[in-house]
Scaffold this motif. Structure first.
Motif, PDB file in Angstrom:
ATOM      1  N   ASN A 186      -7.672   9.410   7.594  1.00  0.00           N
ATOM      2  CA  ASN A 186      -7.208   8.865   8.904  1.00  0.00           C
ATOM      3  C   ASN A 186      -6.083   7.823   8.726  1.00  0.00           C
ATOM      4  N   THR A 187      -6.360   6.985   7.730  1.00  0.00           N
ATOM      5  CA  THR A 187      -5.472   5.767   7.578  1.00  0.00           C
ATOM      6  C   THR A 187      -4.015   6.129   7.487  1.00  0.00           C
ATOM      7  N   MET A 188      -3.601   7.023   6.895  1.00  0.00           N
ATOM      8  CA  MET A 188      -2.226   7.610   6.666  1.00  0.00           C
ATOM      9  C   MET A 188      -1.636   7.983   8.287  1.00  0.00           C
ATOM     10  N   ILE A 189      -2.727   8.648   9.022  1.00  0.00           N
ATOM     11  CA  ILE A 189      -2.357   9.091  10.310  1.00  0.00           C
ATOM     12  C   ILE A 189      -2.132   7.912  11.338  1.00  0.00           C
ATOM     13  N   GLY A 244      -1.555  -2.156  -3.388  1.00  0.00           N
ATOM     14  CA  GLY A 244      -0.182  -1.734  -3.994  1.00  0.00           C
ATOM     15  C   GLY A 244      -0.036  -0.384  -3.729  1.00  0.00           C
ATOM     16  N   GLY A 245       1.639  -0.106  -3.442  1.00  0.00           N
ATOM     17  CA  GLY A 245       1.909   1.020  -3.251  1.00  0.00           C
ATOM     18  C   GLY A 245       3.435   1.228  -3.965  1.00  0.00           C
ATOM     19  N   LEU A 246       3.434   2.273  -4.287  1.00  0.00           N
ATOM     20  CA  LEU A 246       4.996   2.545  -5.002  1.00  0.00           C
ATOM     21  C   LEU A 246       5.715   3.665  -4.268  1.00  0.00           C
ATOM     22  N   LEU A 247       7.029   3.624  -4.198  1.00  0.00           N
ATOM     23  CA  LEU A 247       7.787   4.600  -3.645  1.00  0.00           C
ATOM     24  C   LEU A 247       8.973   4.995  -4.539  1.00  0.00           C
ATOM     25  N   TYR A 248       9.166   6.023  -4.731  1.00  0.00           N
ATOM     26  CA  TYR A 248      10.369   6.835  -5.770  1.00  0.00           C
ATOM     27  C   TYR A 248      11.330   7.355  -4.851  1.00  0.00           C
ATOM     28  N   ILE A 249      12.604   7.107  -4.902  1.00  0.00           N
ATOM     29  CA  ILE A 249      13.694   7.915  -4.015  1.00  0.00           C
ATOM     30  C   ILE A 249      14.318   8.615  -4.819  1.00  0.00           C
ATOM     31  N   ASN A 250      14.599   9.714  -4.530  1.00  0.00           N
ATOM     32  CA  ASN A 250      15.697  10.838  -5.326  1.00  0.00           C
ATOM     33  C   ASN A 250      16.785  10.456  -4.688  1.00  0.00           C
ATOM     34  N   THR A 270       8.743  10.253  -3.590  1.00  0.00           N
ATOM     35  CA  THR A 270       7.304  10.376  -4.011  1.00  0.00           C
ATOM     36  C   THR A 270       6.605   8.952  -3.991  1.00  0.00           C
ATOM     37  N   ILE A 271       5.542   9.085  -3.557  1.00  0.00           N
ATOM     38  CA  ILE A 271       4.737   7.878  -3.141  1.00  0.00           C
ATOM     39  C   ILE A 271       3.346   7.826  -4.177  1.00  0.00           C
ATOM     40  N   TYR A 272       2.950   6.447  -4.445  1.00  0.00           N
ATOM     41  CA  TYR A 272       1.766   6.439  -5.542  1.00  0.00           C
ATOM     42  C   TYR A 272       1.182   5.273  -5.057  1.00  0.00           C
ATOM     43  N   SER A 273      -0.453   5.549  -5.395  1.00  0.00           N
ATOM     44  CA  SER A 273      -1.468   4.242  -4.984  1.00  0.00           C
ATOM     45  C   SER A 273      -2.117   3.934  -6.205  1.00  0.00           C
ATOM     46  N   PRO A 274      -1.450   2.947  -6.892  1.00  0.00           N
ATOM     47  CA  PRO A 274      -2.312   2.585  -8.344  1.00  0.00           C
ATOM     48  C   PRO A 274      -3.605   2.222  -7.987  1.00  0.00           C
ATOM     49  N   ARG A 275      -4.079   1.631  -7.028  1.00  0.00           N
ATOM     50  CA  ARG A 275      -5.471   1.048  -6.768  1.00  0.00           C
ATOM     51  C   ARG A 275      -6.418   2.339  -6.945  1.00  0.00           C
ATOM     52  N   LYS A 276      -5.958   3.596  -6.737  1.00  0.00           N
ATOM     53  CA  LYS A 276      -7.005   4.733  -6.998  1.00  0.00           C
ATOM     54  C   LYS A 276      -7.249   4.959  -8.418  1.00  0.00           C
ATOM     55  N   SER A 303       0.901  -1.143   0.281  1.00  0.00           N
ATOM     56  CA  SER A 303       0.015  -0.025  -0.116  1.00  0.00           C
ATOM     57  C   SER A 303       0.703   1.142  -0.021  1.00  0.00           C
ATOM     58  N   ALA A 304       0.197   2.406  -0.169  1.00  0.00           N
ATOM     59  CA  ALA A 304       1.037   3.529  -0.488  1.00  0.00           C
ATOM     60  C   ALA A 304       1.408   4.015   0.950  1.00  0.00           C
ATOM     61  N   ARG A 305       0.277   3.889   1.974  1.00  0.00           N
ATOM     62  CA  ARG A 305       0.788   4.197   3.279  1.00  0.00           C
ATOM     63  C   ARG A 305       1.806   3.416   3.931  1.00  0.00           C
ATOM     64  N   ALA A 306       1.816   2.081   3.666  1.00  0.00           N
ATOM     65  CA  ALA A 306       3.023   1.165   4.198  1.00  0.00           C
ATOM     66  C   ALA A 306       4.372   1.713   3.326  1.00  0.00           C
ATOM     67  N   ALA A 307       4.220   1.840   2.076  1.00  0.00           N
ATOM     68  CA  ALA A 307       5.529   2.640   1.597  1.00  0.00           C
ATOM     69  C   ALA A 307       6.213   3.781   2.480  1.00  0.00           C
ATOM     70  N   PHE A 308       5.103   4.741   2.507  1.00  0.00           N
ATOM     71  CA  PHE A 308       5.416   5.852   3.394  1.00  0.00           C
ATOM     72  C   PHE A 308       6.111   5.692   4.783  1.00  0.00           C
ATOM     73  N   ALA A 309       5.186   4.893   5.538  1.00  0.00           N
ATOM     74  CA  ALA A 309       5.602   4.490   7.014  1.00  0.00           C
ATOM     75  C   ALA A 309       6.844   3.950   6.920  1.00  0.00           C
ATOM     76  N   HIS A 310       7.227   2.742   6.028  1.00  0.00           N
ATOM     77  CA  HIS A 310       8.266   2.261   5.956  1.00  0.00           C
ATOM     78  C   HIS A 310       9.808   3.328   5.592  1.00  0.00           C
ATOM     79  N   PHE A 311       9.430   4.024   4.962  1.00  0.00           N
ATOM     80  CA  PHE A 311      10.469   4.952   4.531  1.00  0.00           C
ATOM     81  C   PHE A 311      10.704   6.008   5.741  1.00  0.00           C
ATOM     82  N   VAL A 312       9.830   6.382   6.540  1.00  0.00           N
ATOM     83  CA  VAL A 312       9.977   7.207   7.634  1.00  0.00           C
ATOM     84  C   VAL A 312      10.816   6.286   8.695  1.00  0.00           C
TER      85      VAL A 312
END
Length: 328
Positions: free
Chosen positions: A60-63, A152-158, A139-145, A35-44
């Motif tokens: 709220n799910t992101m929070i 599914g979620g995608l994470l791109y790191i610069n 940058t994070i993405y949520s393809p299922r939207k 998921s996108a929120r999983a990608a962001f939380a893992h990155f953090v």
């Protein structure tokens, strides 16, 4: 005669779904999560970030995901141009998440990066699938939207690298029933299954993207979807922009999730449209407790009409949708 086993793959048996396969170099370059929120939380977690600035206008799910891992959260406000109005102080162990709302806030995202520094900003493109990754920290993405996939979620790191979770999600097939039903039934038929799938996604542990979801993503004709969405959104904007409080530009770099319509005239309400079988999402009722009553974010939640313009439809459908709004 001697036979040599060349592969551990099985031969024969029943057939599976026949899926096309399209080039997806962008998918190969991404860190893939469930998921996108999983990608962001893992990155953090990987960056040892202790504090994250989030907009009040967010789900709220992101929070909840960030709070569950002990991350401190501070909120900021946005104005009717989707620009940050709160004074924000960032340190080496904090970062700011900016949402590219509806895929139409690229200009604002660039301003956020310029104002706070690329090394301090993550752009949330969950509602902006066709926008390229920004020159931000990530940058994070949520393809299922945008597409019919179960998760599914995608994470791109610069620059730099992170370590992916060891486990790959293997539960995607349990969230497929509403997607399969939608191929031959009305949206009402599997709405309860959809709600259950959404609830299940919110409780997923951080894992890598499932093989099923990745295979489904490789079967999509993205260029076709982009062209159709862009045409539908432009068609809606041509007829509705004079009645819309929101001002935005629709182009090939800003292919929207939906057409966000905040009417400044009397129209059918969301409830009336649902009775006409126009099923609109609401972004996000759970944020009402955080936003100012009567303010811009409050108006988006209570009066915003987020009209579908995706690849299932054509301009004739958009004209019917406009007529159903019954603009006074």
């Amino acid at each position: 005669m001697t036979f040599v086993l060349l592969s551990t793959e099985a031969f024969g048996g029943y057939l599976g779904l026949e899926l096309a396969e399209h080039p997806a170099e962008w998918l190969d370059k991404a860190y893939k999560f469930n998921s996108a929120r999983a990608a962001f939380a893992h990155f953090v977690t990987q960056l040892n970030i202790g504090k994250v600035w989030l907009p009040r206008y967010i789900c709220n799910t992101m929070i909840d995901f960030l709070s569950s891992q002990g991350t401190e959260i501070t909120f900021y406000d946005i104005n009717d141009e989707f620009e940050i109005t709160t004074e924000i102080g960032l340190d080496p162990h904090s970062l700011l998440l900016y949402v590219n709302y509806f895929g139409l806030c690229s200009r604002q995202a660039h301003k956020v990066i310029e104002r706070y520094g690329a090394a301090n900003v993550v752009i949330d493109n969950s509602q902006a699938f066709f926008n390229k990754p920004f020159e931000s920290l990530a940058t994070i993405y949520s393809p299922r939207k945008y597409f019919g996939v179960p998760d599914g979620g995608l994470l791109y790191i610069n620059g730099g690298n992170i370590q992916l979770p060891e486990q790959r999600d293997a539960s995607s097939e349990t969230r497929m029933s509403h997607l399969i039903s939608r191929l031959s039934n009305s949206p009402e038929a599997a709405y309860q299954q959809y709600l259950e799938a959404e609830k299940a996604i919110s409780k997923l542990q951080i894992k890598r993207m499932s093989r099923l979801t990745e295979r489904l993503l490789r079967s999509i004709d993205y260029e076709r979807a982009k062209i159709i969405r862009l045409g539908n959104a432009r068609h809606l904007n041509k007829y509705l922009r004079e009645y819309n409080q929101l001002n935005f530009t629709i182009n090939e770099d800003s292919v929207p999730l939906c057409y966000p319509f905040l009417p400044k005239v009397e129209t059918s309400t969301r409830e009336e449209l649902i009775r006409k079988r126009v099923f609109l999402p609401c972004y996000w009722t759970e944020a009402l407790c955080r936003v100012e009553e009567g303010g811009f974010e409050w108006a988006l939640i209570n009066r915003g009409l987020f009209l579908p313009c995706d690849q299932r439809y054509n301009e004739t459908d958009m004209e019917k949708l406009i007529s159903l709004l019954e603009i006074k």
